[in-house]
Write a protein that holds these residues in place. Structure first.
Motif, PDB file in Angstrom:
ATOM      1  N   ILE A 208     -55.018  88.673  25.838  1.00  0.00           N
ATOM      2  CA  ILE A 208     -53.600  88.341  25.942  1.00  0.00           C
ATOM      3  C   ILE A 208     -53.006  88.518  27.340  1.00  0.00           C
ATOM      4  CG2 ILE A 208     -52.714  90.650  25.379  1.00  0.00           C
ATOM      5  CD1 ILE A 208     -51.390  87.351  23.907  1.00  0.00           C
ATOM      6  N   CYS A 209     -53.643  89.288  28.221  1.00  0.00           N
ATOM      7  CA  CYS A 209     -53.009  89.651  29.492  1.00  0.00           C
ATOM      8  C   CYS A 209     -53.462  88.783  30.673  1.00  0.00           C
ATOM      9  CB  CYS A 209     -53.274  91.122  29.804  1.00  0.00           C
ATOM     10  SG  CYS A 209     -52.585  92.243  28.571  1.00  0.00           S
ATOM     11  N   ASP A 210     -52.588  88.710  31.680  1.00  0.00           N
ATOM     12  CA  ASP A 210     -52.894  87.977  32.914  1.00  0.00           C
ATOM     13  C   ASP A 210     -53.429  88.902  34.003  1.00  0.00           C
ATOM     14  OD1 ASP A 210     -51.789  85.346  32.088  1.00  0.00           O
ATOM     15  OD2 ASP A 210     -49.912  86.464  31.997  1.00  0.00           O
ATOM     16  N   ASP A 211     -52.815  90.078  34.123  1.00  0.00           N
ATOM     17  CA  ASP A 211     -53.173  91.026  35.178  1.00  0.00           C
ATOM     18  C   ASP A 211     -53.305  92.424  34.592  1.00  0.00           C
ATOM     19  OD1 ASP A 211     -52.788  89.091  37.483  1.00  0.00           O
ATOM     20  OD2 ASP A 211     -50.763  89.093  36.643  1.00  0.00           O
ATOM     21  N   VAL A 212     -53.946  93.296  35.344  1.00  0.00           N
ATOM     22  CA  VAL A 212     -54.177  94.670  34.893  1.00  0.00           C
ATOM     23  C   VAL A 212     -53.803  95.647  35.998  1.00  0.00           C
ATOM     24  CG1 VAL A 212     -55.901  96.357  34.141  1.00  0.00           C
ATOM     25  CG2 VAL A 212     -56.084  93.983  33.389  1.00  0.00           C
ATOM     26  N   THR A 213     -53.027  96.674  35.625  1.00  0.00           N
ATOM     27  CA  THR A 213     -52.786  97.811  36.520  1.00  0.00           C
ATOM     28  C   THR A 213     -53.386  99.044  35.873  1.00  0.00           C
ATOM     29  OG1 THR A 213     -50.742  96.903  37.441  1.00  0.00           O
ATOM     30  CG2 THR A 213     -51.041  99.287  37.592  1.00  0.00           C
ATOM     31  N   VAL A 214     -54.170  99.796  36.640  1.00  0.00           N
ATOM     32  CA  VAL A 214     -54.858 100.979  36.109  1.00  0.00           C
ATOM     33  C   VAL A 214     -54.315 102.240  36.769  1.00  0.00           C
ATOM     34  CG1 VAL A 214     -57.080 102.135  35.808  1.00  0.00           C
ATOM     35  CG2 VAL A 214     -56.952  99.631  35.689  1.00  0.00           C
ATOM     36  N   LEU A 215     -53.981 103.237  35.947  1.00  0.00           N
ATOM     37  CA  LEU A 215     -53.601 104.565  36.429  1.00  0.00           C
ATOM     38  C   LEU A 215     -54.678 105.560  36.028  1.00  0.00           C
ATOM     39  CD1 LEU A 215     -49.797 104.851  35.456  1.00  0.00           C
ATOM     40  CD2 LEU A 215     -50.805 103.870  37.523  1.00  0.00           C
ATOM     41  N   ARG A 216     -54.877 106.568  36.867  1.00  0.00           N
ATOM     42  CA  ARG A 216     -55.798 107.652  36.535  1.00  0.00           C
ATOM     43  C   ARG A 216     -55.247 108.953  37.092  1.00  0.00           C
ATOM     44  NH1 ARG A 216     -60.507 106.012  38.782  1.00  0.00           N
ATOM     45  NH2 ARG A 216     -60.488 107.393  40.596  1.00  0.00           N
ATOM     46  N   ASP A 217     -55.058 109.931  36.210  1.00  0.00           N
ATOM     47  CA  ASP A 217     -54.554 111.251  36.620  1.00  0.00           C
ATOM     48  C   ASP A 217     -53.254 111.142  37.414  1.00  0.00           C
ATOM     49  OD1 ASP A 217     -56.780 112.423  35.433  1.00  0.00           O
ATOM     50  OD2 ASP A 217     -57.952 112.310  37.274  1.00  0.00           O
ATOM     51  N   GLY A 218     -52.367 110.242  36.966  1.00  0.00           N
ATOM     52  CA  GLY A 218     -51.059 110.119  37.597  1.00  0.00           C
ATOM     53  C   GLY A 218     -51.052 109.364  38.909  1.00  0.00           C
ATOM     54  N   ARG A 219     -52.140 108.685  39.230  1.00  0.00           N
ATOM     55  CA  ARG A 219     -52.232 107.936  40.486  1.00  0.00           C
ATOM     56  C   ARG A 219     -52.559 106.474  40.226  1.00  0.00           C
ATOM     57  NH1 ARG A 219     -52.600 111.164  45.141  1.00  0.00           N
ATOM     58  NH2 ARG A 219     -52.695 113.407  44.690  1.00  0.00           N
ATOM     59  N   PHE A 220     -52.093 105.635  41.142  1.00  0.00           N
ATOM     60  CA  PHE A 220     -52.367 104.202  41.078  1.00  0.00           C
ATOM     61  C   PHE A 220     -53.795 103.943  41.557  1.00  0.00           C
ATOM     62  CE2 PHE A 220     -52.417 100.202  43.582  1.00  0.00           C
ATOM     63  CZ  PHE A 220     -52.159  99.293  42.565  1.00  0.00           C
TER      64      PHE A 220
END
Length: 499
Positions: A208-220
């Motif tokens: 369903i999505c076009d783009d993805v943003t990933v966070l890890r441990d409160g960071r981009f």
């Protein structure tokens, strides 16, 4: 990429000196669906609460259509066209569906009275768009959790928002309800709306999505088009390492039959018969509504059996309630841990001892807190439960750690048979692996495990044998050599099953 409709730049958030977000960047683009993903505790919900005005950021800035904004409340963000659908339902059970959809925004007549006719007419229109055929005058408490989720979505859509944030929107939906929701999301995208889609279900991200943003441990960690990623790449971004052998099945010597069910029948289940041996994981697959949870609850004594019998280690047992099941060495970890498995307002220690309080009570009925504390610490250490201590309230733990506490609570009764109903629902991929490894430990100790899951890869990855249910019946049994996505789905939809 075009210019974002929302740009969050260098967002930092601290709570009592503890940094939970550090210099995070996040963009939402017009007419696109942005996935926001990360492990539990990565900061996804905190970031969205900053965007919608629930929390005030410590530093950084938020731009809406290129202009700085500083929302102080959800109503502020709603006025600017941003709506959020929370993972936890935010409905009033004693109000009707229509009243919930327009709560606080009821249409009024020229005289200032609520225009009920218009309210219910417009509510019905929103429900139709979602394929929810319910009378808008029906009380919310009288509809299923899945339908309540759709009402929550209808409520957000009725705001006519430019940006819609969906936090785990399919968690309680059936396959058909999910497909209908995806149709609505695609229509919204075609209309130029922007969607933020938060989900642990990676297959949905690719669908369903076009783009993805990933966070890890409160960071981009990164932002990329979906077309440039695969599941392994996303997992590596989320957990910071390659997650080798996602389903770490172990092989061990099986013992005698620990649980046998013969012809179990009630209004949910028809003639269910099967066995589970010591040191064996039997997976139960099937579509929503097939009777999997109902079968588990009947074995556990929540639902009454009209016919059939249950044997534990060869001996027939009478189970009229969960207390009887526990006495017979049968424990059940519910699919809805927050409603039926744990108490969020109690501590980790209190939750772990909840089902086995007699073990910690003296002759006068007084609770031996020292013994309770020692037991809790053993489970916290042995199961790697991430908590500040045994007295921390459970509501402050991530979903994966809450699930570990739910498991610990049931293990504390020292069961011979453990029934796991959706053991990794709402849990991120890293915590899933930890839970699978714990399940393997139980198996190696000779425990008999009945595992219900809607995720076929999980069933295939962890089970020694698979039962497939269809319309309240066990439609078939598959060895691991026979089991595949295709063979399971064929039985699940009733292909070749006698009516």
């Amino acid at each position: 990429m075009t210019e974002p409709i929302v740009a969050m730049k260098n967002i930092t958030k601290e709570f009592s000196g503890v940094t939970v977000l550090k210099d995070v960047n996040f963009h939402i683009y017009e007419g696109k669906i942005m996935a926001l993903i990360g492990e539990n505790g990565a900061g996804k919900s905190t970031l969205m609460k900053i965007l919608t005005g629930v929390y005030t950021r410590t530093s950084g800035e938020v731009l809406l259509s290129g202009k700085p904004v500083n929302f102080q409340s959800i109503s502020d963000s709603q006025e600017q066209g941003i709506a959020i659908i929370h993972q936890e339902l935010n409905l009033v059970g004693d109000l009707s569906i229509g009243e919930n959809i327009f709560l606080g925004r009821e249409p009024v007549s020229a005289a200032g009275n609520i225009n009920w006719k218009r309210l219910y007419r417009e509510a019905e229109q929103w429900l139709e768009k979602l394929g929810l055929h319910e009378n808008p005058r029906t009380l919310v408490r009288d509809i299923s959790v899945g339908k309540q989720q759709l009402v929550e979505i209808a409520k957000a859509l009725s705001l006519d928002a430019k940006v819609i944030i969906m936090d785990e929107p399919t968690g309680a939906l059936t396959v058909s309800e999910t497909e209908k929701l995806f149709e609505v999301i695609r229509d919204l995208r075609a209309q130029g709306r922007s969607i933020v889609y938060i989900s642990h279900r990676l297959n949905e991200i690719f669908e369903i999505c076009d783009d993805v943003t990933v966070l890890r441990d409160g960071r981009f960690i990164g932002e990329k088009p979906v077309t440039e990623l695969d599941e392994d790449a996303i997992i590596e971004m989320m957990v910071g390492r390659k997650l080798e052998d996602q389903y770490p099945r172990v092989h061990c010597e099986m013992g005698d039959t620990a649980l046998e069910v013969k012809g179990l029948t009630n209004r949910f289940v028809q003639g269910a018969s099967f066995r589970v041996r010591r040191g064996e994981i039997v997976g139960i697959a099937g579509l929503m509504g097939a009777g999997r949870t109902e079968l588990a609850r009947t074995i556990y004594g929540i639902y009454k059996a009209d016919q059939g019998e249950i044997l534990v280690e060869g001996a027939p047992v009478k189970i009229h309630c969960p207390t009887d099941a526990l006495k017979q060495g049968i424990a059940y970890v519910s699919e809805d841990r927050k409603a039926n498995g744990i108490i969020l307002g109690m501590s980790v220690r209190e939750n772990i001892s909840l089902a086995s309080l007699k073990r910690f009570c003296g002759k006068m009925g007084n609770l031996h807190h020292r013994q309770e504390e020692e037991t809790a610490r053993e489970y916290i250490k042995g199961m790697s439960i991430k908590t500040s201590g045994s007295r921390q309230l459970l509501k402050y733990l991530s979903g994966g750690n809450q699930q570990k506490v739910s498991l610990a609570k049931n293990l504390n009764v020292e069961p011979r048979v453990l029934i796991l109903d959706e053991p990794t629902r709402g849990v991120d991929v890293g915590a899933k692996k930890e839970i699978y490894e714990l399940i393997n430990q139980f198996k190696q100790k000779g425990m008999s495990i009945l595992m219900i899951s809607s995720e076929i890869p999980e069933i295939l990855g962890m089970s020694d044998r698979v039962l497939v249910m269809h319309e309240g019946k066990i439609a078939g049994e598959l060895s691991m050599e026979e089991a595949s996505q295709e063979s399971i789905m064929s039985l699940a939809v009733g292909k070749g099953v006698e009516k």
